[in-house]
Design a protein around this motif. Sequence first.
Motif, PDB file in Angstrom:
ATOM      1  N   GLY A 193      -9.156   3.501  -5.857  1.00 32.16           N
ATOM      2  CA  GLY A 193      -8.231   2.495  -5.353  1.00 32.16           C
ATOM      3  C   GLY A 193      -8.095   2.547  -3.843  1.00 32.16           C
ATOM      4  O   GLY A 193      -8.688   3.405  -3.174  1.00 32.16           O
ATOM      5  N   HIS A 194      -7.312   1.636  -3.284  1.00 31.25           N
ATOM      6  CA  HIS A 194      -7.117   1.622  -1.833  1.00 31.25           C
ATOM      7  C   HIS A 194      -5.760   1.032  -1.490  1.00 31.25           C
ATOM      8  O   HIS A 194      -5.158   0.287  -2.287  1.00 31.25           O
ATOM      9  N   GLU A 195      -5.292   1.358  -0.306  1.00 35.47           N
ATOM     10  CA  GLU A 195      -4.071   0.787   0.228  1.00 35.47           C
ATOM     11  C   GLU A 195      -4.419  -0.458   1.042  1.00 35.47           C
ATOM     12  O   GLU A 195      -5.566  -0.641   1.471  1.00 35.47           O
ATOM     13  N   ALA A 196      -3.432  -1.306   1.252  1.00 34.19           N
ATOM     14  CA  ALA A 196      -3.642  -2.484   2.089  1.00 34.19           C
ATOM     15  C   ALA A 196      -4.049  -2.043   3.489  1.00 34.19           C
ATOM     16  O   ALA A 196      -3.450  -1.137   4.070  1.00 34.19           O
ATOM     17  N   GLY A 197      -5.098  -2.674   4.015  1.00 34.34           N
ATOM     18  CA  GLY A 197      -5.574  -2.352   5.354  1.00 34.34           C
ATOM     19  C   GLY A 197      -6.476  -1.151   5.430  1.00 34.34           C
ATOM     20  O   GLY A 197      -6.852  -0.719   6.527  1.00 34.34           O
ATOM     21  N   ALA A 198      -6.847  -0.558   4.303  1.00 36.12           N
ATOM     22  CA  ALA A 198      -7.691   0.643   4.315  1.00 36.12           C
ATOM     23  C   ALA A 198      -9.055   0.347   4.902  1.00 36.12           C
ATOM     24  O   ALA A 198      -9.684   1.214   5.512  1.00 36.12           O
ATOM     25  N   PHE A 199      -9.539  -0.877   4.749  1.00 33.52           N
ATOM     26  CA  PHE A 199     -10.820  -1.294   5.314  1.00 33.52           C
ATOM     27  C   PHE A 199     -10.809  -2.810   5.414  1.00 33.52           C
ATOM     28  O   PHE A 199      -9.916  -3.481   4.884  1.00 33.52           O
ATOM     29  N   THR A 200     -11.784  -3.342   6.097  1.00 35.18           N
ATOM     30  CA  THR A 200     -11.857  -4.796   6.292  1.00 35.18           C
ATOM     31  C   THR A 200     -11.909  -5.505   4.944  1.00 35.18           C
ATOM     32  O   THR A 200     -12.753  -5.195   4.098  1.00 35.18           O
ATOM     33  N   GLY A 201     -10.995  -6.442   4.744  1.00 36.62           N
ATOM     34  CA  GLY A 201     -10.937  -7.186   3.497  1.00 36.62           C
ATOM     35  C   GLY A 201      -9.949  -6.616   2.501  1.00 36.62           C
ATOM     36  O   GLY A 201      -9.662  -7.250   1.481  1.00 36.62           O
ATOM     37  N   ALA A 202      -9.412  -5.411   2.759  1.00 37.84           N
ATOM     38  CA  ALA A 202      -8.418  -4.815   1.848  1.00 37.84           C
ATOM     39  C   ALA A 202      -7.045  -5.329   2.244  1.00 37.84           C
ATOM     40  O   ALA A 202      -6.285  -4.663   2.945  1.00 37.84           O
ATOM     41  N   ASP A 203      -6.715  -6.553   1.802  1.00 37.37           N
ATOM     42  CA  ASP A 203      -5.467  -7.181   2.231  1.00 37.37           C
ATOM     43  C   ASP A 203      -4.270  -6.772   1.384  1.00 37.37           C
ATOM     44  O   ASP A 203      -3.132  -7.105   1.721  1.00 37.37           O
ATOM     45  N   LYS A 204      -4.508  -6.083   0.264  1.00 31.62           N
ATOM     46  CA  LYS A 204      -3.381  -5.615  -0.542  1.00 31.62           C
ATOM     47  C   LYS A 204      -3.784  -4.344  -1.294  1.00 31.62           C
ATOM     48  O   LYS A 204      -4.956  -4.028  -1.443  1.00 31.62           O
ATOM     49  N   ARG A 205      -2.756  -3.635  -1.750  1.00 34.83           N
ATOM     50  CA  ARG A 205      -3.005  -2.390  -2.485  1.00 34.83           C
ATOM     51  C   ARG A 205      -3.714  -2.701  -3.806  1.00 34.83           C
ATOM     52  O   ARG A 205      -3.424  -3.708  -4.457  1.00 34.83           O
ATOM     53  N   ARG A 206      -4.611  -1.802  -4.183  1.00 38.46           N
ATOM     54  CA  ARG A 206      -5.308  -1.937  -5.475  1.00 38.46           C
ATOM     55  C   ARG A 206      -5.463  -0.559  -6.093  1.00 38.46           C
ATOM     56  O   ARG A 206      -5.955   0.370  -5.439  1.00 38.46           O
ATOM     57  N   ILE A 207      -5.024  -0.415  -7.344  1.00 38.94           N
ATOM     58  CA  ILE A 207      -5.206   0.871  -8.012  1.00 38.94           C
ATOM     59  C   ILE A 207      -6.637   0.972  -8.519  1.00 38.94           C
ATOM     60  O   ILE A 207      -7.275  -0.038  -8.830  1.00 38.94           O
ATOM     61  N   GLY A 208      -7.148   2.200  -8.585  1.00 43.32           N
ATOM     62  CA  GLY A 208      -8.521   2.416  -9.015  1.00 43.32           C
ATOM     63  C   GLY A 208      -8.620   2.676 -10.510  1.00 43.32           C
ATOM     64  O   GLY A 208      -7.635   2.662 -11.246  1.00 43.32           O
ATOM     65  N   LYS A 209      -9.845   2.926 -10.941  1.00 41.43           N
ATOM     66  CA  LYS A 209     -10.102   3.133 -12.368  1.00 41.43           C
ATOM     67  C   LYS A 209      -9.378   4.367 -12.901  1.00 41.43           C
ATOM     68  O   LYS A 209      -8.916   4.373 -14.039  1.00 41.43           O
ATOM     69  N   PHE A 210      -9.277   5.421 -12.079  1.00 46.90           N
ATOM     70  CA  PHE A 210      -8.590   6.624 -12.543  1.00 46.90           C
ATOM     71  C   PHE A 210      -7.130   6.325 -12.875  1.00 46.90           C
ATOM     72  O   PHE A 210      -6.629   6.735 -13.932  1.00 46.90           O
ATOM     73  N   GLU A 211      -6.452   5.637 -11.985  1.00 48.58           N
ATOM     74  CA  GLU A 211      -5.046   5.311 -12.245  1.00 48.58           C
ATOM     75  C   GLU A 211      -4.901   4.354 -13.419  1.00 48.58           C
ATOM     76  O   GLU A 211      -3.979   4.476 -14.231  1.00 48.58           O
ATOM     77  N   HIS A 212      -5.813   3.393 -13.499  1.00 51.45           N
ATOM     78  CA  HIS A 212      -5.743   2.420 -14.590  1.00 51.45           C
ATOM     79  C   HIS A 212      -5.961   3.093 -15.944  1.00 51.45           C
ATOM     80  O   HIS A 212      -5.434   2.640 -16.965  1.00 51.45           O
ATOM     81  N   ALA A 213      -6.717   4.183 -15.937  1.00 52.41           N
ATOM     82  CA  ALA A 213      -7.009   4.896 -17.185  1.00 52.41           C
ATOM     83  C   ALA A 213      -6.002   6.011 -17.464  1.00 52.41           C
ATOM     84  O   ALA A 213      -6.210   6.812 -18.371  1.00 52.41           O
ATOM     85  N   ASN A 214      -4.920   6.075 -16.696  1.00 51.34           N
ATOM     86  CA  ASN A 214      -3.943   7.154 -16.867  1.00 51.34           C
ATOM     87  C   ASN A 214      -3.461   7.241 -18.314  1.00 51.34           C
ATOM     88  O   ASN A 214      -3.100   6.226 -18.922  1.00 51.34           O
ATOM     89  N   GLN A 215      -3.511   8.446 -18.881  1.00 54.29           N
ATOM     90  CA  GLN A 215      -3.173   8.754 -20.277  1.00 54.29           C
ATOM     91  C   GLN A 215      -4.196   8.198 -21.268  1.00 54.29           C
ATOM     92  O   GLN A 215      -4.016   8.314 -22.475  1.00 54.29           O
ATOM     93  N   GLY A 216      -5.251   7.621 -20.731  1.00 54.19           N
ATOM     94  CA  GLY A 216      -6.307   7.094 -21.585  1.00 54.19           C
ATOM     95  C   GLY A 216      -7.632   7.780 -21.300  1.00 54.19           C
ATOM     96  O   GLY A 216      -7.684   8.985 -21.048  1.00 54.19           O
ATOM     97  N   THR A 217      -8.721   6.992 -21.328  1.00 54.03           N
ATOM     98  CA  THR A 217     -10.074   7.538 -21.185  1.00 54.03           C
ATOM     99  C   THR A 217     -10.833   6.760 -20.125  1.00 54.03           C
ATOM    100  O   THR A 217     -10.800   5.531 -20.097  1.00 54.03           O
ATOM    101  N   LEU A 218     -11.522   7.496 -19.248  1.00 53.33           N
ATOM    102  CA  LEU A 218     -12.385   6.881 -18.245  1.00 53.33           C
ATOM    103  C   LEU A 218     -13.831   7.188 -18.603  1.00 53.33           C
ATOM    104  O   LEU A 218     -14.221   8.348 -18.720  1.00 53.33           O
ATOM    105  N   PHE A 219     -14.621   6.121 -18.787  1.00 49.48           N
ATOM    106  CA  PHE A 219     -16.030   6.269 -19.147  1.00 49.48           C
ATOM    107  C   PHE A 219     -16.884   6.026 -17.920  1.00 49.48           C
ATOM    108  O   PHE A 219     -16.903   4.919 -17.366  1.00 49.48           O
TER     109      PHE A 219
END
Length: 450
Positions: A216-242
């Motif tokens: 994931g990334h925070e807003a402004g982390a790089f060019t084009g990152a205009d808003k925060r986005r959670i990554g696959k690890f966070e999205h899979a919290n308490q679940g499974t990441l393949f």
Amino acid sequence: MTEPAIIFIDDDADIRQAITQTLALEDLSVQSYAEGSQALARLSRDFTGIVLCDYHMPGMDGLAVLDAIQQLDDSIPVIILTGQGDISTAVAAMRKGAYDFIEKPFHHDGLIEIIKRALDKRRLALENRHLKAQVRGLTRPGPRLLGDSQSMQTVISLLEPLLNTSADILLHGETGSGKDAIARYIHENSNRSDHNFVAINCGAVPENLIESELFGHEAGAFTGADKRRIGKFEHANQGTLFLDELESMPLNLQVKLLRVLEERKVERLGSNQPITVDVRIVAATKSDLKALSDAGEFRADLYYRLNVVQINIPPLRERKQDVPLLFHHFALIAASRYDREIIPLDANQAAALMQHDWPGNVRELRNLAERYVLMGTSALNGPETGQLPPAGGQQTLSEMLDAYEQSLLVSALKACNGSIKEVMMQLGLARKTLYDKMKRHGLDKADFKD
């Protein structure tokens, strides 16, 4: 070494030799031991036979052996032998769960009859256990693993005790062998199934984006990152990441992945705030990661961190007996999707499917099943595929006769439960002739005993 039908324990070498010879004359394979501890090391819950054990032995006696076997698997029949038997000894053995109790000297025919009944009981117990496992699998939601071949049953038996653990798993198999399906099976049949199953193909995401995809990334982390986005690890919290095609992950990102696996914390790009995640990792690869790590193309520390539990998925060409079942399964799914009826395969068509080597593995079979539902039998041998020869279409007469002879032998061995005597009678063959033919076709009677 093939698994014996009988484990025999007796400290008397002469008795071991005599009983071993007696059982061999009845086509019963036996492995004998002088001590109970040696025999126990040979046993497991998957042992298909029975145990014949002397009662009076130095060190570990018959009741101690019985107790140990009961703790391992109480459905393994144990027959106790003794030359000094009395009522109290017999009652003690039977109360502890012994299948039967025989006093020496005994009549050999009586012993053989008891052994065969005990073997039948063990076979039924294992069949019942297998059926219960199948029922559990069929009643679970989500994907199922299909296949009666020994290699696929091994995969299922390895996965079963891991499902409700948090252990990370590494899947190794050829392209199209079903790694994605197995990863989903692990998730859907685990205690994480109420949470997200998140899949990412490490080889399909551009190298400059995969770190953001994972962490994931925070807003402004790089060019084009205009808003925060959670990554696959966070999205899979308490679940499974393949993580599919793990071998394609860039080396610099492998360092960060290793840290996440060790600490179970991620940091979004543009942030210094660690976020705790509870994620089970199922990674998949078609490559030999050990060879890649030796060549410096994959981090050795990450390989050893992920290789705690590795499941090797057999290619379809090594489990061809599963092909008709899988084809029918995929055809049913396609028929439901396209609102079509299925024309059942005849014996020649099924044989043709099993002659193919399936370089594309399960994925290739699934695609063919869909074409079969849409196009009919022309999909099997038509110019659209050009891959499945008709049964016997490229065989000489000698090859076809050999294949027919082998099929007759296999059918007879299955029907007779591997009994050489019964196969000899059924096929009208002399013992030496039968053994010669079995040797030529690579057949072992032990493989056909239940």
